[in-house]
Design a protein around this motif. Structure first.
Motif, PDB file in Angstrom:
ATOM      1  N   GLU A 102       0.825  -1.207   0.000  1.00 23.57           N
ATOM      2  CA  GLU A 102       0.000   0.000   0.000  1.00 23.57           C
ATOM      3  C   GLU A 102       0.860   1.259   0.000  1.00 23.57           C
ATOM      4  O   GLU A 102       0.573   2.215  -0.722  1.00 23.57           O
ATOM      5  N   LYS A 103       1.920   1.232   0.786  1.00 25.71           N
ATOM      6  CA  LYS A 103       2.818   2.393   0.836  1.00 25.71           C
ATOM      7  C   LYS A 103       3.549   2.568  -0.496  1.00 25.71           C
ATOM      8  O   LYS A 103       3.711   3.692  -0.977  1.00 25.71           O
ATOM      9  N   ASP A 106       1.067   4.095  -2.884  1.00 29.55           N
ATOM     10  CA  ASP A 106       0.856   5.509  -2.546  1.00 29.55           C
ATOM     11  C   ASP A 106       2.029   6.361  -3.022  1.00 29.55           C
ATOM     12  O   ASP A 106       1.842   7.439  -3.589  1.00 29.55           O
ATOM     13  N   SER A 113       2.287   8.356   2.536  1.00 26.39           N
ATOM     14  CA  SER A 113       1.613   7.662   3.635  1.00 26.39           C
ATOM     15  C   SER A 113       2.622   7.298   4.693  1.00 26.39           C
ATOM     16  O   SER A 113       3.800   7.187   4.430  1.00 26.39           O
TER      17      SER A 113
END
Length: 114
Positions: A102-103, A106, A113
């Motif tokens: 997810e990071k 992002d 994030s």
């Protein structure tokens, strides 16, 4: 003779047989670095991700990026630098220091994030 490149395999799996989602992040990081630098991780008789990563850390400075991509504008050069930074985060030897997927997404999308 078929040579298998272990340069995409996370060190914790390669040496201890431990696997996690962070192992995939390592492989992703190697691919990001190869794509961005246009260099191959597995070269020669003894492929070594460690040597490839060290070379990227040492050589791919802002000045080197500009010299490798002379036709790109400043924003594109910043994007290449960011991709190299993300790739290097992903190939941390300590898997706990690698970002989550997810990071990574992002960061690639320009969001920050924690």
């Amino acid at each position: 003779m078929l040579m298998i490149c272990s340069g995409y395999i996370a060190p914790e799996y390669l040496y201890r047989g431990e696997i996690s989602t962070k192992s995939d992040i390592y492989s992703l990081g190697v691919l990001i670095l190869e794509t961005t630098t246009r260099e191959e991780n597995c070269r020669g008789n003894k492929p070594s991700a460690e040597q490839f990563i060290k070379k990227v850390r040492e050589n791919w400075t802002e000045q080197h990026i500009v010299s490798e991509y002379p036709s790109l504008k400043a924003d594109s050069l910043r994007q290449i630098k960011k991709c190299i930074e993300i790739g290097l985060q992903c190939v941390e030897t300590d898997r706990q220091r690698r970002p989550s997927i997810e990071k990574v997404i992002d960061q690639l999308n320009g969001r920050h994030s924690n």
